[in-house]
Write an enzyme that holds these catalytic residues in place. Sequence first.
Site, PDB file in Angstrom:
ATOM      1  CG  ASP A  99     -53.747 -71.584   8.625  1.00 47.45           C
ATOM      2  OD1 ASP A  99     -52.838 -71.728   9.443  1.00 47.45           O
ATOM      3  OD2 ASP A  99     -53.752 -72.119   7.500  1.00 47.45           O
ATOM      4  CB  SER A 112     -50.011 -76.060   4.406  1.00 45.24           C
ATOM      5  OG  SER A 112     -50.726 -76.595   5.474  1.00 45.24           O
ATOM      6  CG  HIS A 141     -49.583 -73.116   8.804  1.00 48.35           C
ATOM      7  ND1 HIS A 141     -50.917 -73.122   8.446  1.00 48.35           N
ATOM      8  CD2 HIS A 141     -49.025 -74.174   8.161  1.00 48.35           C
ATOM      9  CE1 HIS A 141     -51.142 -74.139   7.629  1.00 48.35           C
ATOM     10  NE2 HIS A 141     -50.010 -74.791   7.441  1.00 48.35           N
TER      11      HIS A 141
END
Length: 792
Positions: free
Chosen positions: A164, A604, A239
């Site tokens: 990620d 996600s 994220h």
Amino acid sequence: MAENADMLASSRCRAFLLLLLFVIVIACLAEEREIYLVLMEGDPVAFHRSSVPLEVGQKVDPNRAHAKHLVDSHDQLLKSTLEKGSYNKLYSFKHIVNGFAIHTTPSQAKKIKLASGVKLLEKDRRAKLMTSYTPEFLGLPEGVWTHGGGDRNAGEGIVIGFIDTGINPMHPSFAYDPVNPYNSNLSHFSGACEGGPLFPANSCNGKIVSARCFSAGAQAAATLNASVDFLSPFDAVGHGSHVASTAAGNFGVPVVVNGFYYGRASGMAPRARIAVYKAIYPSLGTMTDVVAAIDQAIQDGVDILTLSVGPDEPPEDTFTMLSVFDIFMLFARKAGVFVVQAAGNQGPSPYTVVSYSPWAMGVAACGTDRSYIGTLILGSGQKIDGVGLSGPTFGNGYLQYKLVLAKDAVKVNGTFPKTAQYIEECQYPEALDPFVVQGSVVICTFSAGFYNGTSTLTAIFETAKILGFMGFVLVANPAYGDFIAEPIPFPVPGIMIPRTGDAQIVSQYYEQQTYRDERGFVIRYGGRAAIAEGRVASFMGRAPIVSRFSSRGPDFIDHNRNPTDVLKPDILSPGHQIWAAWSPMSVLNPILSGYHFALLSGTSMATPHIAGIAALIKQNNTKWTPSMIASAMSTTATKYDNYGEPIMAEGFAINSLYPSTPFDFGAGLINPSRAMDPGLVISSGYEDYISFLCSLPNIDPATIKTATGGTCNHSFSTPSDLNIPSVTISSLTGTRLVRRSLMNIASKPETYLCSVLPPKGVMVSLNPTWFTVAPQGSQDLEITLTVTQPLE
Ligand SMILES: *[C@@H]1O[C@H](CO)[C@@H](O)[C@H](O)[C@H]1NC(C)=O
Ligand SMILES: *[C@@H]1O[C@H](CO)[C@@H](O)[C@H](O)[C@H]1NC(C)=O
Ligand SMILES: *[C@@H]1O[C@H](CO)[C@@H](O)[C@H](O)[C@H]1NC(C)=O
Ligand SMILES: *[C@@H]1O[C@H](CO)[C@@H](O)[C@H](O)[C@H]1NC(C)=O
Ligand SMILES: *[C@@H]1O[C@H](CO)[C@@H](O)[C@H](O)[C@H]1NC(C)=O
Ligand SMILES: *[C@@H]1O[C@H](CO)[C@@H](O)[C@H](O)[C@H]1NC(C)=O
């Protein structure tokens, strides 16, 4: 003086021309370099057969020797095939795949493709984050709070790898807990802690067990910006931290945003360890860095691999399941690692999944029963629901304030460069008369700027702060229709009214109460309003509902979207409005900068829920293969919602729902506690996946051998014979017999009664209709499908 100025101008002009010429010359001489991924013949380290037994006194590790041999062979091939200086090798892959990545020109790449030992060459497709970055308005998110999320031992001993944007090592969700220290050593895992900018080398604290950073692809493909694209595992985006904390964040971490306490957050497996593989940068992400990270993660020994990233389109020039990315996932699975992948955010159109292969778990996203509802209270007593994580106007909703339409508050004779729409969207404080708007509740109108992306909520916040609004109301505009509003924390009192019907109630009330002169200028504002507390969750809604953005099946085999006989997505999990850890730098999302938690949506966000639950299952059943874990999740998932009715899905139209199908939710909503004890499993291994590939129509065995190294000796008669806990047949005619093999993994004999709810127009019979199966025993099941009523 004037002459000098002229000369200056003309010399600048010349310099400009020269520069232009220079650029043109370059363009004529040099082809653009691209990144290519290359797969080679020969076994990688993990599947290398000739493991020579160590002789007494021998010091050389055969794995290390083989790895070195592979790297040397890559370098040798490049040196003998390509001109010196015409390429740059970015990585050698050696653990689960034998291959490399190079940055070179298309003509050099052609030479590599023809070189002996080269099986496959693929241009890098970029990698994307599977989240919408506009939590404000794009139909994303609804989330769950991982209530409870397991006890203080949940996930102990399991390592989850995250590919990620990195991790925020200072976040309490990843803090080391001295009261409850980790006391087991991870014998199966060996990582590394790569320090660098904003990531001290001691950031791996026992909770974070490893952190690495892969950037050769990103650096080759773009000029990185050193003030955001940190070459360290530090997460400048948020994220990666969000995803990691959803799967494995510490238990019971208080969520506080703008001084308001929203509750506590816990990962699904709060005691699982986190291994970070940063491969996506704010400026871009490449598949090269992603697959390099996969190779390393498997070598390090992660138990579970989480991919909330990937290409967001099918490959142009190969089969979906035979792209380099899918091949890496195949070999990760062969190495015993459970691979979870986001299904994509291109719903609700059919054929939009970006998870294709039966060897990775593709996760769809749904909302939960939690919602945040704001309320606008008008002077007439009417209450209108809206959206926004906002505190109340002063007086907690009981005191009311002057209501002013921004358009009416425009400064008389002011000079402002922006358009009228821009002003009514409250983007431009200079345009509004401070004496009118100060202390008022100001109505801003959703308009063109929000559609074309030039207007932002952040600008409304700024306008409200500068001019001292008591609050703002962002109303839908009948000219544009309803909009989709997702709650995000407001630093000033405010509310979004996304439905035009509700907006009209507000504007009718406002017009009734506002007195104007004959030219239309306001003489007196008589309307009053207040905004009530909007940060308290209610848990009343129907759930789950498949989110609009969640990508839909059917699965397909090529970019022409020819359907294939595998069910995708695989499973449904919360991915709408998920609270989890954030990185205050928030470089891709300025509206969330400064925050330590964020409420986000996307597949996600759904994916790490499944990764965390896989950790719990694996902890409880250490011997289970990835395929058994996937089966346990699928066969115990539910297809019903909290109303006891079939799960619904969001359609194209705002607020529209339709009864969903497995192409929306796969096996259904994950049920973690039932997945611990599924009774039976329906599982497959690596050889089965090869047989499955070999049975796909229109793919020749040579292509499969090239991509995977597997030979088509035992292909199934149809792809639907792959032993997975679903049966998908893309164009059923006549009668089809499908076989499944079920294994009893309970500790005692069990008896099962079989039944089926046939799809419309198909008769399904089962044989046997009941059976008893011993512990570890297996039972074959024949499923016969017969078309009774062909579809129109
Ligand atoms: C873990 O490893 C360390 C160093 O190898 C050792 O000192 C310690 O006793 C081990 N702990 C456990 C619980 O095995
Ligand atoms: C690099 O990022 C910073 C921070 O976002 C930005 O201000 C700057 O303009 C960027 N530089 C380039 C060359 O894009
Ligand atoms: C605005 O401009 C008009 C015409 O230029 C002028 O007649 C009027 O007095 C001005 N109003 C104010 C408030 O300055
Ligand atoms: C976007 O909308 C605003 C407000 O109407 C307008 O001023 C601007 O020119 C538009 N920009 C583009 C790129 O269309
Ligand atoms: C596995 O889960 C079951 C039921 O939740 C529990 O009874 C059992 O003790 C667990 N086993 C292990 C090894 O954790
Ligand atoms: C498949 O066939 C090839 C060539 O005929 C043979 O070398 C190979 O061992 C076979 N593989 C299996 C798994 O039977």
